[in-house]
Design a protein around this motif. Structure first.
Motif, PDB file in Angstrom:
ATOM      1  N   GLU A  79      13.509 -43.922  99.067  1.00  0.00           N
ATOM      2  CA  GLU A  79      12.802 -45.171  99.362  1.00  0.00           C
ATOM      3  C   GLU A  79      12.430 -45.869  98.042  1.00  0.00           C
ATOM      4  O   GLU A  79      12.556 -47.088  97.900  1.00  0.00           O
ATOM      5  N   TRP A  80      11.996 -45.053  97.107  1.00  0.00           N
ATOM      6  CA  TRP A  80      11.573 -45.565  95.790  1.00  0.00           C
ATOM      7  C   TRP A  80      12.739 -46.216  95.030  1.00  0.00           C
ATOM      8  O   TRP A  80      12.607 -47.308  94.467  1.00  0.00           O
ATOM      9  N   LEU A  81      13.911 -45.559  95.030  1.00  0.00           N
ATOM     10  CA  LEU A  81      15.083 -46.119  94.346  1.00  0.00           C
ATOM     11  C   LEU A  81      15.464 -47.471  94.950  1.00  0.00           C
ATOM     12  O   LEU A  81      15.818 -48.406  94.228  1.00  0.00           O
ATOM     13  N   ARG A  82      15.361 -47.559  96.295  1.00  0.00           N
ATOM     14  CA  ARG A  82      15.656 -48.838  96.961  1.00  0.00           C
ATOM     15  C   ARG A  82      14.622 -49.893  96.591  1.00  0.00           C
ATOM     16  O   ARG A  82      14.973 -51.015  96.240  1.00  0.00           O
ATOM     17  N   ALA A  83      13.340 -49.530  96.660  1.00  0.00           N
ATOM     18  CA  ALA A  83      12.261 -50.485  96.366  1.00  0.00           C
ATOM     19  C   ALA A  83      12.339 -50.970  94.918  1.00  0.00           C
ATOM     20  O   ALA A  83      12.060 -52.133  94.621  1.00  0.00           O
ATOM     21  N   ALA A  84      12.759 -50.069  94.027  1.00  0.00           N
ATOM     22  CA  ALA A  84      12.863 -50.428  92.602  1.00  0.00           C
ATOM     23  C   ALA A  84      14.180 -51.142  92.304  1.00  0.00           C
ATOM     24  O   ALA A  84      14.387 -51.633  91.194  1.00  0.00           O
ATOM     25  N   ARG A  85      15.064 -51.207  93.320  1.00  0.00           N
ATOM     26  CA  ARG A  85      16.438 -51.711  93.118  1.00  0.00           C
ATOM     27  C   ARG A  85      17.021 -51.101  91.839  1.00  0.00           C
ATOM     28  O   ARG A  85      17.525 -51.808  90.948  1.00  0.00           O
ATOM     29  N   ALA A  86      16.930 -49.791  91.768  1.00  0.00           N
ATOM     30  CA  ALA A  86      17.273 -49.070  90.534  1.00  0.00           C
ATOM     31  C   ALA A  86      18.758 -49.126  90.221  1.00  0.00           C
ATOM     32  O   ALA A  86      19.600 -48.862  91.083  1.00  0.00           O
ATOM     33  N   GLY A  87      19.072 -49.487  88.985  1.00  0.00           N
ATOM     34  CA  GLY A  87      20.447 -49.431  88.495  1.00  0.00           C
ATOM     35  C   GLY A  87      20.697 -48.148  87.706  1.00  0.00           C
ATOM     36  O   GLY A  87      21.828 -47.666  87.613  1.00  0.00           O
ATOM     37  N   VAL A  88      19.632 -47.604  87.133  1.00  0.00           N
ATOM     38  CA  VAL A  88      19.723 -46.377  86.353  1.00  0.00           C
ATOM     39  C   VAL A  88      18.475 -45.526  86.613  1.00  0.00           C
ATOM     40  O   VAL A  88      17.361 -46.045  86.545  1.00  0.00           O
ATOM     41  N   LEU A  89      18.683 -44.260  86.936  1.00  0.00           N
ATOM     42  CA  LEU A  89      17.558 -43.313  87.016  1.00  0.00           C
ATOM     43  C   LEU A  89      17.476 -42.551  85.705  1.00  0.00           C
ATOM     44  O   LEU A  89      18.495 -42.049  85.209  1.00  0.00           O
ATOM     45  N   LEU A  90      16.277 -42.465  85.142  1.00  0.00           N
ATOM     46  CA  LEU A  90      16.054 -41.638  83.955  1.00  0.00           C
ATOM     47  C   LEU A  90      15.087 -40.551  84.359  1.00  0.00           C
ATOM     48  O   LEU A  90      13.933 -40.827  84.702  1.00  0.00           O
ATOM     49  N   GLU A  91      15.572 -39.328  84.316  1.00  0.00           N
ATOM     50  CA  GLU A  91      14.837 -38.227  84.917  1.00  0.00           C
ATOM     51  C   GLU A  91      14.364 -37.280  83.829  1.00  0.00           C
ATOM     52  O   GLU A  91      15.171 -36.689  83.119  1.00  0.00           O
ATOM     53  N   ALA A 109      20.112 -38.241  94.689  1.00  0.00           N
ATOM     54  CA  ALA A 109      19.641 -39.453  95.378  1.00  0.00           C
ATOM     55  C   ALA A 109      20.026 -40.703  94.595  1.00  0.00           C
ATOM     56  O   ALA A 109      20.458 -41.707  95.169  1.00  0.00           O
ATOM     57  N   ALA A 110      19.887 -40.640  93.265  1.00  0.00           N
ATOM     58  CA  ALA A 110      20.212 -41.802  92.432  1.00  0.00           C
ATOM     59  C   ALA A 110      21.690 -42.157  92.545  1.00  0.00           C
ATOM     60  O   ALA A 110      22.051 -43.323  92.751  1.00  0.00           O
ATOM     61  N   LEU A 111      22.550 -41.153  92.430  1.00  0.00           N
ATOM     62  CA  LEU A 111      23.989 -41.417  92.498  1.00  0.00           C
ATOM     63  C   LEU A 111      24.365 -41.939  93.879  1.00  0.00           C
ATOM     64  O   LEU A 111      25.156 -42.882  94.004  1.00  0.00           O
ATOM     65  N   GLU A 112      23.804 -41.356  94.918  1.00  0.00           N
ATOM     66  CA  GLU A 112      24.105 -41.830  96.286  1.00  0.00           C
ATOM     67  C   GLU A 112      23.599 -43.249  96.507  1.00  0.00           C
ATOM     68  O   GLU A 112      24.219 -44.035  97.219  1.00  0.00           O
ATOM     69  N   HIS A 113      22.497 -43.577  95.851  1.00  0.00           N
ATOM     70  CA  HIS A 113      21.949 -44.937  95.908  1.00  0.00           C
ATOM     71  C   HIS A 113      22.853 -45.926  95.173  1.00  0.00           C
ATOM     72  O   HIS A 113      22.803 -47.135  95.397  1.00  0.00           O
ATOM     73  N   GLY A 114      23.676 -45.408  94.264  1.00  0.00           N
ATOM     74  CA  GLY A 114      24.557 -46.280  93.491  1.00  0.00           C
ATOM     75  C   GLY A 114      24.065 -46.526  92.073  1.00  0.00           C
ATOM     76  O   GLY A 114      24.537 -47.436  91.392  1.00  0.00           O
ATOM     77  N   ALA A 115      23.108 -45.731  91.635  1.00  0.00           N
ATOM     78  CA  ALA A 115      22.593 -45.869  90.268  1.00  0.00           C
ATOM     79  C   ALA A 115      23.252 -44.836  89.354  1.00  0.00           C
ATOM     80  O   ALA A 115      23.732 -43.799  89.820  1.00  0.00           O
ATOM     81  N   HIS A 116      23.268 -45.125  88.051  1.00  0.00           N
ATOM     82  CA  HIS A 116      23.634 -44.099  87.089  1.00  0.00           C
ATOM     83  C   HIS A 116      22.501 -43.083  87.025  1.00  0.00           C
ATOM     84  O   HIS A 116      21.339 -43.441  87.219  1.00  0.00           O
ATOM     85  N   ALA A 117      22.848 -41.824  86.752  1.00  0.00           N
ATOM     86  CA  ALA A 117      21.835 -40.776  86.730  1.00  0.00           C
ATOM     87  C   ALA A 117      21.789 -40.152  85.342  1.00  0.00           C
ATOM     88  O   ALA A 117      22.758 -39.543  84.884  1.00  0.00           O
ATOM     89  N   VAL A 118      20.645 -40.319  84.663  1.00  0.00           N
ATOM     90  CA  VAL A 118      20.464 -39.784  83.319  1.00  0.00           C
ATOM     91  C   VAL A 118      19.353 -38.739  83.373  1.00  0.00           C
ATOM     92  O   VAL A 118      18.270 -39.014  83.897  1.00  0.00           O
TER      93      VAL A 118
END
Lengths: 339, 339
Positions: A79-91, A109-118
């Protein structure tokens, strides 16, 4: 030229997260000029604050003071990745050495959302490298993790980008600061307990230093390196592991006095079809550059088929880890180079 | 999948050129599998044999024996590039420290012909970097030169590919093998003349070792690094330059005995708006990894704004230089990465 703007979502907003935001601000102009890229933080998640998101950009300056910036609070990562319209997750959550969770779930979750995962977290490399790599390929996104070993020093990107078709026979290194600092304090006359306290005082050792002293942290790094750089399906329990507590203070001091001090040495070596790996105290002659490394300085020597290459990272602070995240972000979003 | 095949034209077919051809053959399968690329040598030029070309591929195995393979003989570089239908020029002619010629002219001809230009020669960086870089951009080709400093170790590609937006404040290194070997021999009790002879016997020093002993070779490397990595318009005559002959054997031995041996240290440092550079013997404490480096091992320490990074290349042979050429070739022709 209008820069391409990316929304960044950060898991963890401790020292590393804050240093990342500072570095991003400091390098803003160069990132724009050299990469045509702009970034804004649209999501921050911490244990204390929960999942905060604002797709227009969060006022991260408020966070360290405990003030809540304008944002929505989400219930969980997707939900958070969608709300943030995240293009990149930094974990940059902390390591769970048993299963790599919850970091793996965040990256998935980030990759499935369509964001890069770092990730700055070694756990996912040990427990889910194949899965996350395959998922990233499928989604045409990046799974990157430069800061997991030697902070900002390019290790994974070094091989990927600058050592094409080189054969890696093995590596050897010094990858755990706590063990290195504690050994030096013991050599200087302190007991193990005093040495650990000293390492904690200078901010190197954690409250519970067991993972460092027993060689777990170093073993996890060895597995991550072997997994990614040597394509070896090495498990954590296959790494021969002896911590520095196996050396008595007397042994440590005698070895130093004899000019062959102990260091907690990480090793991996290809023998036949398999990779053998170990983490254990070894005596190193003073003619070996490893012997003179102190404090948080870390080192990796690669035995390549074309030459030998050693990298030493000197006294990295938290900004070095932040830089590892930044370089992964830029790697993920940079355009194919125009010739 | 059919690989994309590139025609390579080699200037120089001495130790480096031959090692390159061996390496290319050894790595053929990986290059095909990982890069979708194949290569054939369609041009070879040497002082003895002249400009040989065969667009279907030259039998390079014949060359070391002095046999002439099936080919056309050309009169000069441009005709040769056309006859070889060269896609990439690999230039390993020897250094002319006064003007960088004829290497510059070969690289210019290659870029104008529409080929990528790869050089193992430092001269062009000192005397024509801006021009060749601009020409490469205009022609949408690459001008690459990884093997000019530290052979196969990524230095230029390291910054370009893996250290985005990092600020380089300065560097310090050990970049001249001959000086390093000669100093070690002097410390071991030999005279300068004996030490030079020894360095020549083991294939490190050239017949005329003046450029090495007087610090010219190292100074050229300093200028190349400052030019490319620090964007500094440093000229060769602006490098403070003192060779190892300025140290008497007695001084060298006393310094070693006192635990602070001399090394020929290269330095560049940004101070205010300008870069100050020097090459000179300096005493190095044994706690510095530099102090323990021997033989052809070279070293560069980068003072970055995010951390300090040291690279050590261990005992490189001619195959390390050949690898630098190979990695530049692959860098030049690799496709933009598919995400």
């Amino acid at each position: 030229v209008t820069p391409r703007t990316f929304n960044l979502a950060l898991v963890g907003f401790g020292n590393v997260g804050r240093a990342f935001v500072r570095l991003l601000r400091e390098k803003e102009q160069r990132i724009r000029d050299e990469y045509g890229v702009a970034a804004r933080i649209t999501g921050v998640a911490t244990r204390r604050l929960g999942w905060l998101a604002n797709p227009e950009g969060l006022d991260t300056a408020a966070l360290p003071d405990g003030r809540t910036p304008a944002c929505v609070k989400c219930a969980e990562v997707r939900e958070w990745l969608r709300a943030a319209r995240a293009g990149v997750l930094l974990e940059a959550s902390s390591l769970n050495k048993r299963d790599g969770q919850p970091a793996i779930e965040y990256l998935r979750a980030a990759l499935e959302h369509g964001a890069h995962a770092v990730s700055a977290n070694k756990g996912p490399l040990v427990f889910a490298y194949d899965e996350l790599r395959a998922l990233a390929r499928e989604k045409r996104r990046r799974f990157l993790f430069e800061s997991t070993v030697m902070d900002g020093t390019p290790v994974f990107n070094l091989f990927r980008e600058t050592l094409p078709v080189a054969g890696l026979r093995g590596f050897r290194g010094l990858l755990n600061s706590t063990s290195n600092v504690v050994l030096a304090e013991i050599e200087a006359g302190r007991t193990l307990a005093e040495a650990v306290r000293r390492a904690q005082e200078i901010g190197v050792a954690e409250t519970d230093p067991t993972d460092d002293l027993e060689g777990w942290d170093a073993a996890v790094k060895v597995v991550a390196l072997a997994r990614v750089l040597m394509d070896a399906p090495l498990r954590l329990d296959q790494v021969e592991r002896v911590g520095i507590a196996s050396i008595s203070p007397e042994q440590a001091r005698a070895a130093r006095a004899a000019g062959k001090p102990y260091k907690l040495i990480c090793r991996a070596e290809r023998r036949g079809g398999t990779v053998h790996a170990s983490v254990r105290p070894e005596q190193v002659p003073l003619t070996d550059p490893l012997a003179s490394l102190i404090g948080t300085t870390s080192c990796l020597h690669f035995d390549l088929d074309v030459f030998g290459l050693t990298l030493i990272e000197h006294k990295p602070g938290v900004e070095a880890t932040a830089y590892g995240l930044l370089s992964d972000f830029l790697r993920a979003v940079r355009e194919p180079e125009a010739l």
